[in-house]
Design an enzyme around this catalytic site. Sequence first.
Site, short mmCIF file in Angstrom:
data_model
loop_
_atom_site.label_atom_id
_atom_site.label_comp_id
_atom_site.label_asym_id
_atom_site.label_seq_id
_atom_site.Cartn_x
_atom_site.Cartn_y
_atom_site.Cartn_z
CG ASP A 214 -3.65 6.15 1.06
OD1 ASP A 214 -4.85 5.49 1.34
OD2 ASP A 214 -3.52 7.28 1.46
CD GLU B 51 -8.52 5.61 -1.35
OE1 GLU B 51 -7.55 6.07 -0.85
OE2 GLU B 51 -9.39 5.34 -0.42
CG ASP C 180 -2.03 0.74 1.23
OD1 ASP C 180 -3.10 0.36 1.66
OD2 ASP C 180 -2.25 1.77 0.62
CG HIS D 284 -8.61 0.05 4.95
ND1 HIS D 284 -8.44 -0.27 3.81
CD2 HIS D 284 -8.05 1.10 5.41
CE1 HIS D 284 -8.11 1.03 3.28
NE2 HIS D 284 -7.58 1.64 4.27
CG ASP D 285 -10.52 3.53 4.25
OD1 ASP D 285 -10.35 4.12 3.29
OD2 ASP D 285 -10.10 3.39 5.37
O1 TEU Z 1 -8.83 6.66 2.37
C1 TEU Z 1 -9.23 7.90 1.98
C2 TEU Z 1 -10.29 8.32 2.43
O2 TEU Z 1 -10.39 9.48 2.31
C3 TEU Z 1 -11.12 7.43 3.17
O3 TEU Z 1 -10.82 7.53 4.54
C4 TEU Z 1 -12.46 7.90 3.09
O4 TEU Z 1 -12.69 9.18 2.53
C5 TEU Z 1 -13.13 7.99 4.39
O5 TEU Z 1 -13.02 6.81 5.20
C6 TEU Z 1 -14.63 7.92 4.09
O6 TEU Z 1 -15.21 8.54 4.93
C7 TEU Z 1 -7.33 6.42 2.49
C8 TEU Z 1 -6.96 5.04 3.19
O7 TEU Z 1 -7.88 4.13 2.57
C9 TEU Z 1 -7.47 5.38 4.51
O8 TEU Z 1 -7.51 4.29 5.50
C10 TEU Z 1 -6.75 6.29 5.27
O9 TEU Z 1 -7.34 6.97 6.60
C11 TEU Z 1 -6.78 7.85 4.32
O10 TEU Z 1 -6.56 7.51 2.93
C12 TEU Z 1 -5.67 8.70 4.57
O11 TEU Z 1 -4.36 7.74 4.28
#
Ligand code: TEU
Length: 532
Positions: A194, A236, A98, A308-309
Amino acid sequence: MQEKWWHKSVVYQIYPKSFNDTNGDGIGDIKGIIEKLDYLNTLGVDYLWISPLYKSPMVDNGYDISDYEDINPLYGTMADMDLLLLESKKRGIGILMDLVINHTSDQHPWFLESKKSKDNPYRDYYIWKDEPNDLGSTFGGKAWTYDDHTKQYYFHNFAKEQPDLNWDNPKIMDEITKMILFWMNKGVAGFRLDVIDLIGKDIENKITANGPTLHPRIKQLSEQTFLTKDILTVGETWGATPEIAKLYSDPARKELSMIFQFEHMTLDWGHYGKWTPKPLDFIQLKQTLFKWQQEIHPAWNSLFWNNHDLPRVVSRFGNPEQYHFESASFFAIMLHLMKGTPYIYQGEEIGMTNVEFDDLSDYDDIEIKNSYQDFVLDTKRMTKQDFMTGVYRMGRDNARTPMQWTDGNEAGFTTGKPFLKVNPNYKTINVEDNLKNKDSLFYVYQHLIKLRKNSPYSQTIVYGDFIPLDLNHKSIVAYQRTSEDYTLLVVGNYGEQPVQLPAYAKGKKVLFSNYKDQVDTLRPYEIIIFVE
Ligand code: TEU
Ligand code: CA
């Protein structure tokens, strides 16, 4: 379309902190991933996308990196990482790392230098201004934090502990190129990038995603790194449309292999986004996914419900109380017969569900904590009760409760105290029970992977045309995948009310179904794959 190996592949995402703990500290580790490689091989996946393993203060569980070329001691050592690469290769499994290159941790040496003085050589590695603008952080609150020492503000799209790198500084391209080549020389099979849509940001004009310099930068980075070998890259890109997706992954543009788009993952977002969820409109969900199926060519699609989000799809869109297996398998089959590379998130293959902890102190996620501070305490835009309803339905910790391996202590995840409580339903939802029961969800996923990778229908599933049917039916989802050799027809019933089996499905040969028998109606969450 030129065939690529990752067109036929299936990727499994591991969130290392929650996957498998082998030293009893309540936190998953690399040795824990190695221990489960045979399980993942049984499932049949080809690649593991592992969320960040690099050195990190863990403010955002590794998405705040303080050393890109060393392993977080919480997860193990570089020797463990080398062993993981070796052991996974032995099983024909590739590792996708990642890459978090929009920002670093505020403990990264670059930032520790940058904040020392305005004329420090690393000052321009980050974005410093005398006066902030009104850009906000994704995690709530302002995107600017004042540094009293140098009397300037620095920009952070996420937490204040995650300062954004200044990609207008050419040194960043050089530093990141060197780091990527370091990992490619170690033999990783690819990368997940990311929030890659943010590295073209134009702060003056308050443009963060899809900025004017974005694609030239991605193209330069790809040509200097990824494209020097045949590796998989998936970006992403939260705000992507099919048109924007082509800019990232039309092969002729030599940027990325594919992207994660999130249009289907924000249909149930309300006034304050995910914190004010609204009911899913299934017709909208079908139309969104079908649009991506039909409009993305010559770019390539990714297919996912979870990461994971994101909250667990069986809880978010299904009915885990009364139709756990049926609704979880409904979404699995609906997605895996579509065109694109499928991604399975840890625990999805056994139907892990959302969780409801009693108090905010039970939660780990920085986004939940910072957003609570902003919406409930600072701006009082939401009551605590309404905010917690949003956390239960959409909070990221729904995806981060420990992987449920057995019905034993702490679900077999750890011999210690887990960093985040185990979902109490591990007694009935766990890997061990799934492996023992040939009719379990695990074997539905295993079968779907076999159909895609190693069956007479592989070419039809991977490269066949996509034809939507019954687009405006409120509960039937139906589409065909056609090739010279076969026509596959997927027909499913979203919801608890039985519907008549459509005429176009009558009399066809059943290839696979999530019910044991077939009647002339579609029962709750029944979905069938027919073949002609
Ligand atoms: O996520 C991008 C991000 O903005 C997400 O956190 C999403 O917008 C949010 O959860 C929706 O409410 C990436 C990673 O996947 C995330 O785990 C990180 O926290 C974020 O970037 C910062 O690196
Ligand atoms: Ca551990």
